[in-house]
Scaffold this motif. Structure first.
Motif, short mmCIF file in Angstrom:
data_model
loop_
_atom_site.label_atom_id
_atom_site.label_comp_id
_atom_site.label_asym_id
_atom_site.label_seq_id
_atom_site.Cartn_x
_atom_site.Cartn_y
_atom_site.Cartn_z
N LEU A 233 -52.31 22.32 -20.61
CA LEU A 233 -51.14 23.01 -21.15
C LEU A 233 -50.06 23.24 -20.09
N MET A 234 -50.48 23.35 -18.81
CA MET A 234 -49.49 23.50 -17.74
C MET A 234 -48.65 22.23 -17.63
N GLY A 235 -47.37 22.38 -17.53
CA GLY A 235 -46.50 21.23 -17.41
C GLY A 235 -46.20 20.55 -18.73
N LEU A 236 -46.76 21.08 -19.83
CA LEU A 236 -46.53 20.46 -21.14
C LEU A 236 -45.07 20.61 -21.56
N ARG A 237 -44.46 21.72 -21.16
CA ARG A 237 -43.05 21.95 -21.49
C ARG A 237 -42.18 20.88 -20.83
N GLN A 238 -42.42 20.62 -19.54
CA GLN A 238 -41.64 19.59 -18.85
C GLN A 238 -41.92 18.20 -19.41
N LEU A 239 -43.18 17.97 -19.78
CA LEU A 239 -43.55 16.67 -20.33
C LEU A 239 -42.83 16.41 -21.65
#
Length: 344
Positions: A233-239
């Protein structure tokens, strides 16, 4: 795998700290991230996840390290599918680009909380009831079928659940910045932003039902399940902003995930038979002749399936685009000929 309460506390505290940092460093001020910013942070979080797998391998052994990598790959693939649904929700609600970061951040936090609850329940069930593997296996086989044949047929922004919400809440027609409520003529209304967050939360609940049985099919360690989900879930926003255009090109992602879920479902059923305690199956005795699928095979199968689904998707969309271009080019002389005949 012996994980002390102190390690659990540190892990949860660091996870919370990462999301707090994300909010204050990137989300608090509404803006649309650049490709460069998204790429740098996506690479950072993926690299951090891969390094953590090495830590698990060195500290607890490479069997657990393999389970972590298999779980992380599976959860990352499911998270990308989650992003596809987020894209549908945001398009359905016409969320302005500068506010999409906040919606994604809230959605990801809700997802982590829901998955944390499912992880705790799943760990308790596995520890006390070995027959739960039969249920998890059957559930994954059903989810695999649904993933393969029902993907993309519903719009979460206009489904029955959101219709129910709209019927029971006074909703304003327009966004008011990133506010969740607004007061008009002395009456309090909820904005479309709140509806988006409710829809995202509902989607997260559905995906938690998919993801937690899937990873418990790869490892019985609650700690590995939690950290694999957290890193996925970490970095999912940037992805989301990095591959936003690519999401629509992953036309075979649903089928690839269906294959992975079905594989893990079969693995769970095999494991359930191997540790069987149900009296109406083999007299309550384990079926030791049933093979156990090793974690290295699971890791290879999951990685290969994701790779094949991605390559096949990109090849299909490229071929479809080239076919459209050829049809357009071939059609232009016909149109030109018709125009000339009319002119003569």
């Amino acid at each position: 795998m012996d994980v002390s309460p102190l390690i659990w506390i540190i892990t949860i505290a660091v996870t919370v700290a990462f999301f707090v940092f994300e909010f204050f460093a990137h989300v608090r001020k509404p803006h649309e991230p650049s490709i460069g910013e998204s790429a740098r942070w996506s690479a950072f979080y993926i690299g951090l996840a891969l390094l953590f797998g090495i830590v698990i391998g060195v500290v607890w052994g490479w069997d657990f390290g393999g389970e972590y990598y298999a779980g992380y790959l599976t959860e990352k693939a499911l998270s990308i599918d989650n992003l596809f649904v987020f894209l549908i929700v945001m398009t359905g609600f016409a969320v302005p680009k500068i506010y999409q970061q906040k919606v994604l951040m809230i959605g990801i936090v809700i997802a982590l909380i829901m998955r944390g609850a499912f992880i705790a329940v799943g760990a308790a069930l596995i520890e006390n009831f070995s027959w739960i593997f039969y249920i998890f296996g059957a559930l994954l086989l059903f989810l695999a079928y649904r993933q393969a044949f029902s993907h993309g047929e519903s719009d979460p922004a206009n489904g029955k659940f959101m219709t129910f919400v709209r019927r029971h809440l006074p909703v304003s027609d327009e966004y008011n910045g990133d506010k969740l409520t607004v007061k008009k003529d002395g009456r309090r209304f909820v904005t479309p932003m709140l509806l988006v967050i409710v829809a995202i939360g509902f989607v997260d609940l559905i995906f938690a039902v998919d993801s937690i049985p899937a990873i418990y099919g790869l490892t019985e360690q609650a700690y590995i399940v939690f950290v694999a989900n957290a890193f996925a879930l970490m970095g999912l926003r940037q992805l989301y902003f990095l591959i936003g255009g690519l999401l629509e090109r992953l036309v075979y992602l649903a089928q690839g995930l269906a294959v992975i879920l079905a594989f893990i479902g079969v693995k769970l059923v095999f494991h359930a038979l191997h540790v069987n305690e149900l009296p109406f199956i083999n007299g309550g005795e384990p079926l030791l002749w049933v093979p156990e699928i090793p974690i290295w095979l699971s890791l290879l199968f999951i990685a290969a399936t994701i790779t094949v689904a991605t390559i096949a998707s990109l090849m299909k969309t490229r071929n479809d685009r080239e076919a459209k271009d050829r049809d357009r080019i071939e059609g232009e002389p016909v149109i030109a000929a018709k125009d000339e005949s009319r002119g003569s």
